[in-house]
Design a protein around this motif. Structure first.
Motif, short mmCIF file in Angstrom:
data_model
loop_
_atom_site.label_atom_id
_atom_site.label_comp_id
_atom_site.label_asym_id
_atom_site.label_seq_id
_atom_site.Cartn_x
_atom_site.Cartn_y
_atom_site.Cartn_z
N GLU A 7 0.84 -1.20 0.00
CA GLU A 7 0.00 0.00 0.00
C GLU A 7 0.88 1.25 0.00
N HIS A 8 0.50 2.23 -0.84
CA HIS A 8 1.14 3.54 -0.84
C HIS A 8 0.15 4.51 -0.20
N ARG A 9 0.50 5.08 0.92
CA ARG A 9 -0.40 5.99 1.64
C ARG A 9 0.12 7.42 1.54
N PHE A 10 -0.61 8.25 0.79
CA PHE A 10 -0.20 9.62 0.53
C PHE A 10 -1.01 10.60 1.38
N GLU A 11 -0.34 11.62 1.88
CA GLU A 11 -1.02 12.68 2.62
C GLU A 11 -1.67 13.67 1.65
N ALA A 12 -2.54 14.52 2.17
CA ALA A 12 -3.16 15.57 1.35
C ALA A 12 -2.10 16.57 0.90
N ASN A 13 -2.30 17.11 -0.30
CA ASN A 13 -1.41 18.13 -0.87
C ASN A 13 0.04 17.65 -0.95
N SER A 14 0.21 16.40 -1.32
CA SER A 14 1.55 15.84 -1.47
C SER A 14 1.89 15.68 -2.95
N GLN A 15 3.15 15.90 -3.27
CA GLN A 15 3.63 15.70 -4.64
C GLN A 15 4.84 14.78 -4.59
N ILE A 16 4.80 13.71 -5.37
CA ILE A 16 5.85 12.70 -5.36
C ILE A 16 6.44 12.59 -6.76
N ASP A 17 7.76 12.76 -6.88
CA ASP A 17 8.48 12.48 -8.12
C ASP A 17 9.25 11.18 -7.91
N PHE A 18 9.08 10.23 -8.81
CA PHE A 18 9.59 8.89 -8.52
C PHE A 18 9.98 8.13 -9.79
N VAL A 19 10.77 7.10 -9.56
CA VAL A 19 11.02 6.05 -10.55
C VAL A 19 10.87 4.73 -9.82
#
Length: 272
Positions: free
Chosen positions: A72-84
């Motif tokens: 599971e990926h749990r993201f908070e509000a107003n979060s921005q993720i740059d990923f590979v």
């Protein structure tokens, strides 16, 4: 978010996620290895609905399992993720699990997770993955090659006898992060380590130690890496000329050309 297929027994994903509201993404995974390189943002990973891992900006993660598992990926509000992310099939499992496991984050029902800071070589490859300079026909081959290069760099770092860096969970670390944000706000400015240390209320040695713990590099290397990443984006994506690009990252034309060639292995004129 961009997803690209593969002719090889692996898959990869390169992109950016922006969440206005708290958000959970669940993956059902087969046996193998999952590599995640986080260039920006923080969130939580939950393995098999039990074990939680705090994913940090500037770190890479390797998760392996010899069975089916859930993530599971749990993201908070107003979060921005740059990923590979790179997923390898079962045939690569032994390659990754035979490596030294110096930094064990989680172990649950056959799933192990290892984290380490992203080093300068990895940052360079990640930047190239995000800003592929080739046309659409050759892009899949370019990105496949770069993903395997990124995996090779991770394996190389794990094989190093002592790759662990203490991560500072202190108020000092928060101040060091503020320094990093200041650097990134205007890459045309040229700060010295002494200037930044004074702003943060540290001596240079302490600020460098904090940056090594947070970003796996010194302050000077962090500044150069961020300037080079921005320069690649300006050249490859926005098609700026070399003169304007060098000015926008705070270097003279000659100095910029030398640093860019040293960092990426090609002169800036070859990227446009």
């Amino acid at each position: 978010m961009n997803n690209h297929g593969s002719i090889l027994p692996y898959s990869h994903e390169i992109g950016r996620i922006h969440n206005e509201e708290p958000h959970i993404v669940t993956e059902q995974l087969k046996a193998g290895a999952k590599l995640a390189f986080i260039q920006n943002g923080e969130f939580k990973l939950v393995v098999n609905a039990e074990q939680s891992i705090d994913v940090r900006n500037g770190f890479c993660y390797m998760l392996t399992s010899d069975n089916h598992w859930q993530l599971e990926h749990r993201f908070e509000a107003n979060s921005q993720i740059d990923f590979v992310t790179i997923d390898f099939s079962r045939q690569y499992f032994d390659t990754f699990t035979q490596l030294p496991q110096q930094t064990l984050e989680a172990s649950y029902q056959g799933v192990t997770a290892i984290s380490m800071p992203i080093n300068a070589c990895m940052q360079s490859v990640i930047c190239q993955l995000h800003t592929c300079p080739l046309n659409s026909c050759s892009t899949p081959f370019y990105r496949q090659a770069k993903c395997f290069e990124l995996a090779a760099l991770l394996v190389q770092q794990l094989e190093t006898k002592d790759n662990r860096t203490a991560f500072p969970h202190t108020k000092d670390a928060l101040r060091a992060k503020e320094v990093a944000q200041l650097i990134c706000q205007d890459l045309a400015k040229s700060y010295t380590s002494e200037q930044l240390a004074k702003l943060a209320g540290f001596n240079v040695r302490k600020l460098n130690n904090l940056f090594i713990g947070l970003y796996s590099c010194s302050v000077a290397d962090f500044i150069r890496n961020k300037k080079m990443e921005k320069a690649w984006e300006l050249l490859a994506i926005h098609k700026l000329d070399v003169t304007n690009t060098s000015a926008m990252v705070g270097y003279s034309f000659a100095h910029f050309s030398t640093l860019f060639h040293q960092h990426f292995g090609v002169p800036p004129s070859h990227v446009r």
